[in-house]
Design a protein around this motif. Structure first.
Motif, PDB file in Angstrom:
ATOM      1  N   ALA A 124      34.030 -35.637  85.133  1.00  0.00           N
ATOM      2  CA  ALA A 124      33.675 -37.010  84.730  1.00  0.00           C
ATOM      3  C   ALA A 124      34.831 -37.664  83.989  1.00  0.00           C
ATOM      4  N   PHE A 125      35.515 -36.898  83.119  1.00  0.00           N
ATOM      5  CA  PHE A 125      36.655 -37.441  82.371  1.00  0.00           C
ATOM      6  C   PHE A 125      37.792 -37.836  83.322  1.00  0.00           C
ATOM      7  N   ASP A 126      38.050 -37.011  84.319  1.00  0.00           N
ATOM      8  CA  ASP A 126      39.120 -37.308  85.279  1.00  0.00           C
ATOM      9  C   ASP A 126      38.842 -38.607  86.025  1.00  0.00           C
ATOM     10  N   GLU A 127      37.608 -38.765  86.461  1.00  0.00           N
ATOM     11  CA  GLU A 127      37.239 -39.979  87.192  1.00  0.00           C
ATOM     12  C   GLU A 127      37.273 -41.201  86.277  1.00  0.00           C
ATOM     13  N   SER A 128      36.762 -41.036  85.065  1.00  0.00           N
ATOM     14  CA  SER A 128      36.731 -42.154  84.116  1.00  0.00           C
ATOM     15  C   SER A 128      38.131 -42.553  83.678  1.00  0.00           C
ATOM     16  N   THR A 129      39.014 -41.574  83.535  1.00  0.00           N
ATOM     17  CA  THR A 129      40.394 -41.870  83.144  1.00  0.00           C
ATOM     18  C   THR A 129      41.071 -42.771  84.165  1.00  0.00           C
ATOM     19  N   LYS A 130      40.850 -42.499  85.423  1.00  0.00           N
ATOM     20  CA  LYS A 130      41.437 -43.352  86.468  1.00  0.00           C
ATOM     21  C   LYS A 130      40.957 -44.791  86.332  1.00  0.00           C
ATOM     22  N   LEU A 131      39.652 -44.950  86.119  1.00  0.00           N
ATOM     23  CA  LEU A 131      39.092 -46.290  85.969  1.00  0.00           C
ATOM     24  C   LEU A 131      39.638 -46.965  84.720  1.00  0.00           C
ATOM     25  N   GLN A 190      42.392 -46.395  82.970  1.00  0.00           N
ATOM     26  CA  GLN A 190      43.816 -46.714  83.013  1.00  0.00           C
ATOM     27  C   GLN A 190      44.108 -47.871  83.955  1.00  0.00           C
ATOM     28  N   GLU A 191      43.351 -47.977  85.028  1.00  0.00           N
ATOM     29  CA  GLU A 191      43.511 -49.115  85.937  1.00  0.00           C
ATOM     30  C   GLU A 191      43.164 -50.428  85.242  1.00  0.00           C
ATOM     31  N   ARG A 192      42.256 -50.364  84.256  1.00  0.00           N
ATOM     32  CA  ARG A 192      41.775 -51.574  83.592  1.00  0.00           C
ATOM     33  C   ARG A 192      42.388 -51.802  82.204  1.00  0.00           C
ATOM     34  N   GLY A 193      43.347 -50.959  81.808  1.00  0.00           N
ATOM     35  CA  GLY A 193      44.070 -51.189  80.569  1.00  0.00           C
ATOM     36  C   GLY A 193      43.471 -50.572  79.320  1.00  0.00           C
ATOM     37  N   PHE A 194      42.561 -49.607  79.497  1.00  0.00           N
ATOM     38  CA  PHE A 194      42.005 -48.887  78.359  1.00  0.00           C
ATOM     39  C   PHE A 194      42.922 -47.712  77.983  1.00  0.00           C
ATOM     40  N   GLN A 195      42.506 -46.945  77.005  1.00  0.00           N
ATOM     41  CA  GLN A 195      43.224 -45.751  76.529  1.00  0.00           C
ATOM     42  C   GLN A 195      44.596 -46.087  75.943  1.00  0.00           C
ATOM     43  N   ARG A 196      44.721 -47.270  75.350  1.00  0.00           N
ATOM     44  CA  ARG A 196      45.945 -47.599  74.630  1.00  0.00           C
ATOM     45  C   ARG A 196      45.982 -46.815  73.312  1.00  0.00           C
ATOM     46  N   ARG A 197      47.131 -46.841  72.634  1.00  0.00           N
ATOM     47  CA  ARG A 197      47.301 -46.090  71.392  1.00  0.00           C
ATOM     48  C   ARG A 197      47.274 -47.028  70.188  1.00  0.00           C
ATOM     49  N   VAL A 198      46.491 -46.659  69.179  1.00  0.00           N
ATOM     50  CA  VAL A 198      46.503 -47.412  67.934  1.00  0.00           C
ATOM     51  C   VAL A 198      47.608 -46.886  67.020  1.00  0.00           C
TER      52      VAL A 198
END
Length: 233
Positions: free
Chosen positions: A12-19, A21-29
């Motif tokens: 689930a994490f692998d699939e969600s990561t793709k989504l 990152q495509e949409r600009g999430f998982q940035r670093r604070v």
């Protein structure tokens, strides 16, 4: 946590990561200039066996407490702020006409954490506060909601909170969400966060890292604290 559950979560994490990152999430604070350690509910009612709030004892004894000890050693050596957060209630009669439990007792057994029984809400002796550290009593999930936490952090020049404790799905998560909302850089310390429910830690840390704060290892956090200490010296 069973291997089957971990495998399912990783897929689930692998699939969600793709989504994401495509949409600009998982940035670093990122780490800021001055951190505080905010340790959430690592009190006996959560860290020791025999209570409705007791969390995974294997992880608590083998990862969370040892990780906290490493962090505390680094923070104390650097003379940086440490806030121990706990939860307890003065009026625990659910039929009372007035109670400081609010409505939460209608969902979970907060009435068992009685302020009169200090042993329950006292911070675990293995990571007990020392002189100069602050113990904050909260009534809700978030360490920020209705408390003085944001004010005392700002007054002491803190811009980064290293968050540890329990539970991943509730009090830790709410503290991190409110932390970034109040303008602090939240860092979730991976090995120092627990829960009662299998999979809850892994899922919440993944989701927090995508949206609300950075998840970092205890060793990386200790290195950061040591770097801050060196910069300030």
């Amino acid at each position: 946590m069973s291997q089957d559950l971990m495998t399912m979560l990783e897929q689930a994490f692998d699939e969600s990561t793709k989504l994401y990152q495509e949409r600009g999430f998982q940035r670093r604070v990122g780490f800021g200039k001055k951190p505080a350690l905010v340790s959430v509910d690592l009190a006996n009612a959560w860290t020791r066996p025999g209570n409705p709030f007791t969390c995974d004892q294997e992880k608590m004894d083998n990862e969370i407490i040892p990780g906290m000890q490493k962090l505390l050693e680094a923070f104390r050596a650097a003379n940086l702020p440490v806030i121990h957060v706990t939860t307890a209630y003065e009026i625990t009669d659910r039929d009372a006409p007035f109670t400081d439990m609010g409505l939460w007792h209608n969902k979970i057994p907060v009435d068992v954490v009685d302020l009169a029984n200090e042993e329950l809400w006292a911070i675990d002796s293995r990571i007990a506060p020392v002189k100069g550290e602050y113990t904050l009593l909260k009534k809700r999930a978030s360490s920020f909601h209705g408390t003085e936490l944001a004010g005392i952090l700002r007054a002491n020049g803190v811009d980064t909170i290293l968050v540890t404790g329990v539970t991943a799905c509730a009090c830790v998560r709410q503290t991190i969400c409110d932390g970034i909302a109040d303008g602090f850089r939240p860092i979730a310390v991976k090995e120092c966060i627990g829960d009662r429910v299998p999979g809850a830690v892994a899922w919440n840390l993944f989701d927090i890292d995508a949206k609300f704060g950075d998840v970092e290892s205890v060793d990386r956090c200790v290195d950061y604290v040591n770097t801050v200490a060196h910069t300030q010296s």
